[in-house]
Motif scaffolding. Structure first.
Motif, PDB file in Angstrom:
ATOM      1  N   SER A  52     -33.058  14.092 -17.411  1.00 15.01           N
ATOM      2  CA  SER A  52     -31.706  13.926 -18.513  1.00 15.01           C
ATOM      3  C   SER A  52     -30.526  14.020 -17.277  1.00 15.01           C
ATOM      4  O   SER A  52     -29.383  13.841 -17.877  1.00 15.01           O
ATOM      5  N   GLY A  54     -30.474  13.461 -14.163  1.00 15.19           N
ATOM      6  CA  GLY A  54     -30.624  12.696 -12.875  1.00 15.19           C
ATOM      7  C   GLY A  54     -30.952  13.228 -11.965  1.00 15.19           C
ATOM      8  O   GLY A  54     -30.936  13.251 -10.366  1.00 15.19           O
ATOM      9  N   LYS A  83     -36.817   6.987 -15.857  1.00 12.16           N
ATOM     10  CA  LYS A  83     -35.768   7.623 -16.465  1.00 12.16           C
ATOM     11  C   LYS A  83     -34.880   8.192 -15.367  1.00 12.16           C
ATOM     12  O   LYS A  83     -33.782   8.174 -15.170  1.00 12.16           O
ATOM     13  N   ALA A  84     -35.468   9.157 -14.767  1.00 15.03           N
ATOM     14  CA  ALA A  84     -34.761   9.979 -13.585  1.00 15.03           C
ATOM     15  C   ALA A  84     -34.210   9.026 -12.394  1.00 15.03           C
ATOM     16  O   ALA A  84     -33.217   9.009 -12.205  1.00 15.03           O
ATOM     17  N   LYS A  87     -31.503   6.789 -14.138  1.00 19.32           N
ATOM     18  CA  LYS A  87     -30.047   7.390 -14.053  1.00 19.32           C
ATOM     19  C   LYS A  87     -29.555   7.805 -12.913  1.00 19.32           C
ATOM     20  O   LYS A  87     -28.101   7.694 -12.870  1.00 19.32           O
ATOM     21  N   ARG A  88     -30.141   7.896 -11.983  1.00 16.20           N
ATOM     22  CA  ARG A  88     -29.458   7.916 -10.504  1.00 16.20           C
ATOM     23  C   ARG A  88     -29.204   6.521  -9.740  1.00 16.20           C
ATOM     24  O   ARG A  88     -28.855   6.507  -8.728  1.00 16.20           O
TER      25      ARG A  88
END
Length: 95
Positions: A52, A54, A83-84, A87-88
């Motif tokens: 959440s 990153g 997701k991680a 996000k990055r």
């Protein structure tokens, strides 16, 4: 009464929802001090907390701890790791 894995998992989920990422590791350590075994949901919550914000390295570290304990990653685990990365902006690592 004795706290259960499910109760700790609810507390971890609440920490994540509140954005209190720093408490996740402390809660898991507390679980272990009280001889409550973390399960896949526990580690998914820790991975999600990292994802959440990153924190790819943190997510990967929790993933490694999960597998080192012989716990099988779930579809949720893999989705949360993705997701991680996303996000990055590390879309290629998802593949």
């Amino acid at each position: 009464g004795v706290a259960s894995t499910e109760l700790y998992n609810l507390m971890l989920h609440a920490c994540c929802q509140a954005g209190d990422i720093d408490k996740v590791g402390a809660q898991i350590a507390r679980m272990e001090r009280h001889s409550v075994a973390p399960n896949a949901t526990t580690f998914n919550s820790a991975i999600n907390a990292c994802a959440s914000v990153g924190d790819v390295e943190g997510a990967e570290s929790w993933f490694a701890r999960m597998t080192e304990r012989g716990l099988e990653p779930t579809l949720v685990t893999y989705g949360t790791i993705c997701k991680a990365f996303a996000k990055r902006g590390l879309v290629k690592r998802i593949e």
